[in-house]
Design a protein around this motif. Structure first.
Motif, PDB file in Angstrom:
ATOM      1  N   GLY A 168       0.767  -1.267  -0.291  1.00  0.00           N
ATOM      2  CA  GLY A 168      -0.517   0.152  -0.156  1.00  0.00           C
ATOM      3  C   GLY A 168       1.176   1.224   0.093  1.00  0.00           C
ATOM      4  O   GLY A 168       0.001   2.512  -0.492  1.00  0.00           O
ATOM      5  N   ALA A 169       2.280   0.891   0.539  1.00  0.00           N
ATOM      6  CA  ALA A 169       2.555   2.190   0.651  1.00  0.00           C
ATOM      7  C   ALA A 169       4.213   3.178  -0.751  1.00  0.00           C
ATOM      8  O   ALA A 169       4.101   3.842  -0.915  1.00  0.00           O
ATOM      9  N   LEU A 170       3.433   1.529  -1.698  1.00  0.00           N
ATOM     10  CA  LEU A 170       4.397   1.501  -2.556  1.00  0.00           C
ATOM     11  C   LEU A 170       3.854   1.956  -4.264  1.00  0.00           C
ATOM     12  O   LEU A 170       4.699   2.254  -5.548  1.00  0.00           O
ATOM     13  N   THR A 237       2.060  12.816  -1.727  1.00  0.00           N
ATOM     14  CA  THR A 237       1.867  13.090  -0.581  1.00  0.00           C
ATOM     15  C   THR A 237       0.790  11.826   0.372  1.00  0.00           C
ATOM     16  O   THR A 237       0.444  11.159   0.648  1.00  0.00           O
ATOM     17  N   SER A 238       1.932  12.527   2.042  1.00  0.00           N
ATOM     18  CA  SER A 238       1.518  11.105   2.715  1.00  0.00           C
ATOM     19  C   SER A 238       0.552  11.501   3.770  1.00  0.00           C
ATOM     20  O   SER A 238       1.394  12.361   4.646  1.00  0.00           O
ATOM     21  N   GLY A 239       0.325  11.865   4.710  1.00  0.00           N
ATOM     22  CA  GLY A 239      -1.023  12.359   5.544  1.00  0.00           C
ATOM     23  C   GLY A 239      -1.431  12.047   6.623  1.00  0.00           C
ATOM     24  O   GLY A 239      -2.402  10.500   6.097  1.00  0.00           O
ATOM     25  N   CYS A 282       8.937   8.451  -4.137  1.00  0.00           N
ATOM     26  CA  CYS A 282       8.704   9.481  -3.748  1.00  0.00           C
ATOM     27  C   CYS A 282       7.541   9.234  -2.817  1.00  0.00           C
ATOM     28  O   CYS A 282       7.223   9.305  -1.663  1.00  0.00           O
ATOM     29  N   ASP A 283       7.013   7.907  -3.078  1.00  0.00           N
ATOM     30  CA  ASP A 283       5.574   6.938  -2.391  1.00  0.00           C
ATOM     31  C   ASP A 283       6.513   6.567  -1.425  1.00  0.00           C
ATOM     32  O   ASP A 283       5.664   6.646  -0.452  1.00  0.00           O
ATOM     33  N   ALA A 284       7.853   5.956  -1.803  1.00  0.00           N
ATOM     34  CA  ALA A 284       8.292   5.435  -0.376  1.00  0.00           C
ATOM     35  C   ALA A 284       8.672   5.714   0.466  1.00  0.00           C
ATOM     36  O   ALA A 284       8.580   5.332   1.965  1.00  0.00           O
ATOM     37  N   LEU A 285       9.653   6.720   0.407  1.00  0.00           N
ATOM     38  CA  LEU A 285      10.470   7.738   0.891  1.00  0.00           C
ATOM     39  C   LEU A 285       8.416   8.701   1.559  1.00  0.00           C
ATOM     40  O   LEU A 285       8.942   9.436   2.783  1.00  0.00           O
ATOM     41  N   SER A 286       7.997   9.108   1.057  1.00  0.00           N
ATOM     42  CA  SER A 286       6.809  10.013   1.815  1.00  0.00           C
ATOM     43  C   SER A 286       6.511   9.659   2.883  1.00  0.00           C
ATOM     44  O   SER A 286       6.182  10.404   4.201  1.00  0.00           O
ATOM     45  N   THR A 287       5.945   7.911   3.209  1.00  0.00           N
ATOM     46  CA  THR A 287       5.421   7.123   3.415  1.00  0.00           C
ATOM     47  C   THR A 287       6.467   6.954   4.975  1.00  0.00           C
ATOM     48  O   THR A 287       6.478   7.219   6.200  1.00  0.00           O
ATOM     49  N   ALA A 288       8.168   6.827   4.636  1.00  0.00           N
ATOM     50  CA  ALA A 288       8.828   6.990   5.616  1.00  0.00           C
ATOM     51  C   ALA A 288       9.116   8.035   5.777  1.00  0.00           C
ATOM     52  O   ALA A 288       9.119   7.782   7.268  1.00  0.00           O
TER      53      ALA A 288
HETATM   54 MG    MG Z   1       3.265   6.267   0.221  1.00  0.00          MG
END
Ligand code: MG
Ligand code: AMP
Length: 342
Positions: A168-170, A237-239, A282-288
């Motif tokens: 889900g994070a990637l 964005t992860s929020g 970007c997706d991996a890092l926004s979550t991390a």
């Molecule tokens: Mg993500």
């Protein structure tokens, strides 16, 4: 004779005007909306190959969902999660993404952990039946959370018995990259997609100017806090406002879990936007970075200058990397500070 000259001149003038109009008329956009991966996706592409590209992109989105969904029976992920510790043969996409998940686990010192899924499920985020688990249950589940124990050899994936993984994070970031590749193959030079908030742009707008992407204000998510101008970039964005519930104790609990303690990550940040070339990264890092919190995220960003980021702290301050200084329009007027990278 004059009559003929006038007629010829008018015809020439008309041709010139028509071709001039054809040169300057904005190309028409082809658009498509898709509901997949539990979210609304919109795609807009310009140019001759756009319709064909959108058709192929939609098919690819559904293919990726069928492979990568954790809830669809028969998906690669469902088969891995019910494997009882045995190796499972999976699609190239699943193998590549799980491999990326394992390497981001290392790169982010465990902040991104694709095996946190059983803890996420215990909080009810997989079913919508939300609850605050007791600490004993959380520690029992955390004992099996360790993406470092996941192995990928060719197209064969093995996870320890009792563990479960989810992407889900990637997955949406990877999907964005795949769509950009399809657009390019079809000759599209200008396009923009939003995959449930993961924005990714190919090239610039047809008139050559940057795409302007609004970033939501985490405190009032129906309004934008700022706008970034980009071309050929992903903005992810992860929020804490994206998926959450309010517990009986009146507190909010959200869907990004800190693998260090099995609770929703609450380390000083309420929103993280990462801007870079790769949607997956970007997706991996926004979550991390969301999990890492204010201090660790800034340290990480000082050491990794290939991406830019906008962090929002719980007191409402906006922290951003200098690489986007000239590209960030602070429309909401929040206090903003640059993250030093020397
Ligand atoms: Mg993500
Ligand atoms: P995103 O919206 O990209 O930040 O991803 C959030 C999703 O990633 C959640 O809905 C979970 O499926 C999953 N997830 C939650 N916490 C983590 C974590 N620490 N590492 C990896 N995946 C996570």
């Amino acid at each position: 004779m004059n009559r003929y000259i006038t007629a010829a001149l008018s015809a020439a003038l008309l041709t010139a005007l028509t071709s001039c109009a054809a040169d300057t008329a904005p190309p028409t956009a082809s658009e498509r909306d898709v509901f997949a991966m539990d979210t609304f996706m919109t795609m807009k592409a310009y140019g001759d190959g756009a319709d064909k590209a959108l058709e192929a992109a939609e098919a690819r989105i559904h293919e990726l969902e069928d492979e990568l969904s954790v809830t669809k029976s028969g998906s690669d992920l469902a088969r891995i999660n019910s494997s009882g510790g045995e190796a499972v043969a999976v699609s190239d996409d699943a193998a590549e993404l799980i491999k990326a998940g394992v390497s981001y686990f290392d790169e982010t010192s465990g902040a991104l952990d694709i095996s946190v899924y059983p803890v996420l499920a215990e909080w009810g985020f997989t079913t919508g039946e939300y609850r605050i688990p007791d600490e004993g249950t959380i520690s029992r589940l955390l004992a099996k959370v360790n993406a470092g124990a996941v192995t990928v050899e060719g197209s064969s994936v093995r996870i320890p018995e009792g563990s479960m993984i989810d992407l889900g994070a990637l997955a949406k970031g990877y999907t964005g990259d795949e769509i950009m590749a399809i657009f390019r193959e079809n000759g599209v030079k200008s396009a923009m997609v939003s995959l449930g908030g993961n924005v990714q742009a190919l090239g610039s707008k047809p008139d050559g100017s940057d795409w302007r992407v609004g970033i939501k204000d985490p405190f009032t998510p129906d309004t934008n806090m700022c706008v970034v101008s980009i071309s050929d970039r992903a903005v992810v964005t992860s929020g804490n406002y994206e998926r959450y519930f309010t517990g009986d104790d009146g507190k909010n609990y959200w869907h990004i879990i800190d693998p260090a303690d099995g609770h929703p990550a609450d380390n000083g940040l309420v929103s993280v936007t990462v801007i870079g070339e790769s949607g997956l990264r970007c997706d991996a890092l926004s979550t991390a970075l969301f999990v890492m919190g204010t201090d660790r995220a800034q340290t990480y960003l000082r050491d990794h200058t290939d991406v830019d980021a906008v962090l929002v702290t719980e007191d409402g301050t906006l922290l951003y990397t200098g690489g986007i200084s000239g590209k960030l329009d602070n429309t909401g007027g929040r206090t903003a500070e640059v993250i030093a990278r020397d």
